[in-house]
Design an enzyme around this catalytic site. Structure first.
Site, PDB file in Angstrom:
ATOM      1  N   GLY A 115      65.278   7.443  38.011  1.00 17.41           N
ATOM      2  CA  GLY A 115      64.877   6.108  38.409  1.00 17.41           C
ATOM      3  C   GLY A 115      65.372   5.066  37.434  1.00 17.41           C
ATOM      4  O   GLY A 115      66.251   5.337  36.599  1.00 17.41           O
ATOM      5  N   ASP A 116      64.790   3.864  37.487  1.00 16.78           N
ATOM      6  CA  ASP A 116      65.305   2.769  36.673  1.00 16.78           C
ATOM      7  C   ASP A 116      65.155   3.013  35.180  1.00 16.78           C
ATOM      8  O   ASP A 116      66.071   2.740  34.396  1.00 16.78           O
ATOM      9  CB  ASP A 116      64.647   1.448  37.073  1.00 16.78           C
ATOM     10  CG  ASP A 116      63.119   1.511  37.053  1.00 16.78           C
ATOM     11  OD1 ASP A 116      62.567   2.596  36.791  1.00 16.78           O
ATOM     12  OD2 ASP A 116      62.488   0.472  37.314  1.00 16.78           O
ATOM     13  N   GLY A 117      64.007   3.575  34.759  1.00 24.83           N
ATOM     14  CA  GLY A 117      63.820   3.841  33.334  1.00 24.83           C
ATOM     15  C   GLY A 117      64.792   4.870  32.802  1.00 24.83           C
ATOM     16  O   GLY A 117      65.394   4.698  31.737  1.00 24.83           O
ATOM     17  N   SER A 118      64.966   5.956  33.549  1.00 24.21           N
ATOM     18  CA  SER A 118      65.908   7.002  33.141  1.00 24.21           C
ATOM     19  C   SER A 118      67.330   6.467  33.075  1.00 24.21           C
ATOM     20  O   SER A 118      68.097   6.776  32.150  1.00 24.21           O
ATOM     21  CB  SER A 118      65.848   8.175  34.119  1.00 24.21           C
ATOM     22  OG  SER A 118      64.581   8.787  34.091  1.00 24.21           O
ATOM     23  N   LYS A 143      59.028  11.921  29.297  1.00 29.48           N
ATOM     24  CA  LYS A 143      58.467  11.559  27.992  1.00 29.48           C
ATOM     25  C   LYS A 143      59.562  11.602  26.933  1.00 29.48           C
ATOM     26  O   LYS A 143      60.550  12.312  27.060  1.00 29.48           O
ATOM     27  CB  LYS A 143      57.344  12.527  27.604  1.00 29.48           C
ATOM     28  CG  LYS A 143      56.161  12.519  28.559  1.00 29.48           C
ATOM     29  CD  LYS A 143      55.130  13.549  28.139  1.00 29.48           C
ATOM     30  CE  LYS A 143      53.963  13.587  29.115  1.00 29.48           C
ATOM     31  NZ  LYS A 143      52.975  14.631  28.747  1.00 29.48           N
ATOM     32  N   ASP A 157      58.699   5.947  44.598  1.00 31.86           N
ATOM     33  CA  ASP A 157      58.198   4.572  44.684  1.00 31.86           C
ATOM     34  C   ASP A 157      59.104   3.661  45.512  1.00 31.86           C
ATOM     35  O   ASP A 157      58.669   2.615  45.981  1.00 31.86           O
ATOM     36  CB  ASP A 157      58.050   3.977  43.281  1.00 31.86           C
ATOM     37  CG  ASP A 157      57.333   4.910  42.326  1.00 31.86           C
ATOM     38  OD1 ASP A 157      56.396   5.594  42.770  1.00 31.86           O
ATOM     39  OD2 ASP A 157      57.710   4.969  41.147  1.00 31.86           O
ATOM     40  N   ARG A 188      53.450   3.683  41.890  1.00 30.09           N
ATOM     41  CA  ARG A 188      53.569   2.898  40.664  1.00 30.09           C
ATOM     42  C   ARG A 188      53.167   1.454  40.957  1.00 30.09           C
ATOM     43  O   ARG A 188      52.060   1.224  41.452  1.00 30.09           O
ATOM     44  CB  ARG A 188      54.982   3.015  40.075  1.00 30.09           C
ATOM     45  CG  ARG A 188      55.040   2.664  38.599  1.00 30.09           C
ATOM     46  CD  ARG A 188      56.353   3.056  37.952  1.00 30.09           C
ATOM     47  NE  ARG A 188      57.519   2.447  38.547  1.00 30.09           N
ATOM     48  CZ  ARG A 188      58.737   2.504  38.017  1.00 30.09           C
ATOM     49  NH1 ARG A 188      58.938   3.143  36.888  1.00 30.09           N
ATOM     50  NH2 ARG A 188      59.746   1.935  38.623  1.00 30.09           N
ATOM     51  N   ARG A 217      34.264   8.599  52.157  1.00 30.02           N
ATOM     52  CA  ARG A 217      34.836   9.680  51.359  1.00 30.02           C
ATOM     53  C   ARG A 217      36.222   9.254  50.874  1.00 30.02           C
ATOM     54  O   ARG A 217      36.948   8.553  51.581  1.00 30.02           O
ATOM     55  CB  ARG A 217      34.950  10.972  52.166  1.00 30.02           C
ATOM     56  CG  ARG A 217      33.624  11.566  52.583  1.00 30.02           C
ATOM     57  CD  ARG A 217      32.858  12.120  51.380  1.00 30.02           C
ATOM     58  NE  ARG A 217      31.642  12.811  51.793  1.00 30.02           N
ATOM     59  CZ  ARG A 217      30.460  12.230  51.949  1.00 30.02           C
ATOM     60  NH1 ARG A 217      30.340  10.913  51.735  1.00 30.02           N
ATOM     61  NH2 ARG A 217      29.403  12.923  52.314  1.00 30.02           N
TER      62      ARG A 217
END
Length: 364
Positions: free
Chosen positions: A117-120, A80, A143, A187, A279
């Protein structure tokens, strides 16, 4: 001998198994081979925003074999707070990138190893460019959607957990004549569902990359019943869309909307279409928080050692990748641009079809 350096390391984004093994390998290689100091930054970029900066001086006494076996990350992490548009208490956003750069300078760090990952990686690369800081990236994501590497730290363990879940669901499904639906993470990519579904003997695998119909799912379950089996296993990736083409999302207490609910949605449709007792199990973060598999320990160790060697070679702005049984390095910009969803013509998709698994009607 390379001059003494002080390098920083942090984990960023969601946690996964194998992060501690990367940290351990970095500390071992940096201290024993090069005589460098390693600074572990706590809670990703959040630690760099604190004053004083939150960090640990990492040495060999702190990174024994016990640490390698631990899930999560001893440094903490965050997914975040984009530092270029950081959310403030009054609802506004603020650019706090210079505070992070200042934190790195306060630590005396000129080279950073970022595990994410890619965002970081996109955020860390931008920070490094502005601050004149060298950056080496280590790919981690359950992912497995970074296209430049065959696998990332955390993926193998997540698949192993999902496969074990199917192993555990099968006996109870058989005991009660039930259809068991397992919702897994991933994701927007269906790699976990596809790999675990094949390994765990699923009858139905639903992926976000392939369209599906309840008629196709029901037909497969009825075929299983006609063949004399009293149960069926269904694996659903969290990003699979509803029959109306909508993503199943839930709003959480922090205001964010995240994937959730597709498993229950599919389970209800199966029950209506087939009359079978159904279930649903949502695996969720169980796929993240556990001891890493041996493959993730090996991959993490190889990445950690090579990351330090790249620094010694004077390289920067590189992301490590696994290719043809060896570690390579590629430009970070190129790596994060190569998104890898499931190839609908891939060997694993064809394997699933060859095994008679219902995996969708036509390419989506």
């Amino acid at each position: 001998m390379t001059p003494t350096k002080r390098i920083g390391i942090l984990t960023s984004g969601g946690d996964c198994a194998g992060l501690n093994a990367v940290i351990r390998a970095v500390v071992h290689r940096a201290t024993t081979h090069y005589g460098w100091q390693v600074v572990g930054i706590e809670d990703g970029t959040q630690g760099l925003l604190s004053r004083p900066v939150r960090y640990l001086n990492l040495d060999l006494n702190m990174v024994d074999g016990t640490m390698m076996r631990q899930g999560g990350t001893v440094l903490g992490t965050t997914n975040k707070g984009d530092p270029f548009a950081y959310p403030m208490a009054d609802g506004s956003t603020r650019d706090r990138s210079q505070e992070i750069i200042g934190g790195l300078r306060e630590l005396g760090v000129d080279t950073l190893i970022g595990i994410g990952g890619d965002g970081s990686m996109a955020i860390l690369r931008r920070l490094a460019a502005i601050g004149g800081i060298k950056l080496i990236g280590v790919p981690k994501t359950i992912d497995n959607d970074l296209g430049i590497t065959e696998t990332s730290v955390g993926f193998d363990t997540a698949v192993a957990v999902a496969t074990e879940a199917l192993d555990r669901l099968q006996p109870t499904a058989a005991s009660h004549d039930r259809v068991m639906v397992l919702e897994v993470m991933g994701r927007d990519a269906g790699h976990i569902a596809l790999t675990a579904g094949i390994a765990g003997g699923a009858d139905v695998i639903l992926l976000p990359e392939l369209s599906w119909s309840i008629e196709g799912v029901a037909a497969k379950i009825r075929q299983v019943q006609r063949n004399g089996r009293n149960f069926a296993l269904v694996v659903v990736s969290e990003a699979v869309k509803t029959a109306e083409g909508a993503a199943a999302r839930k709003e959480f207490a922090d205001g964010q909307k995240r994937y959730g609910g597709i498993g229950n949605y599919i389970g209800h449709l199966i029950s209506e279409a087939t009359g079978a007792e159904t279930r649903v199990t949502v695996l969720g973060h169980v796929q993240r928080g556990c001891p890493p598999s041996y493959r993730d320990r090996l991959l993490a160790s190889a990445f950690g050692v090579r990351a330090v060697d790249l620094i010694a070679e004077g390289k920067s702005d590189r992301l490590l990748a696994w290719s043809n049984r060896q570690v390579i390095d590629v430009p970070i910009e190129e790596a994060i641009a190569a998104y890898a969803s499931v190839d609908t013509a891939s060997t694993l998709v064809q394997t699933a079809r060859g095994l008679g698994i219902y995996i969708g009607d036509v390419d989506g």
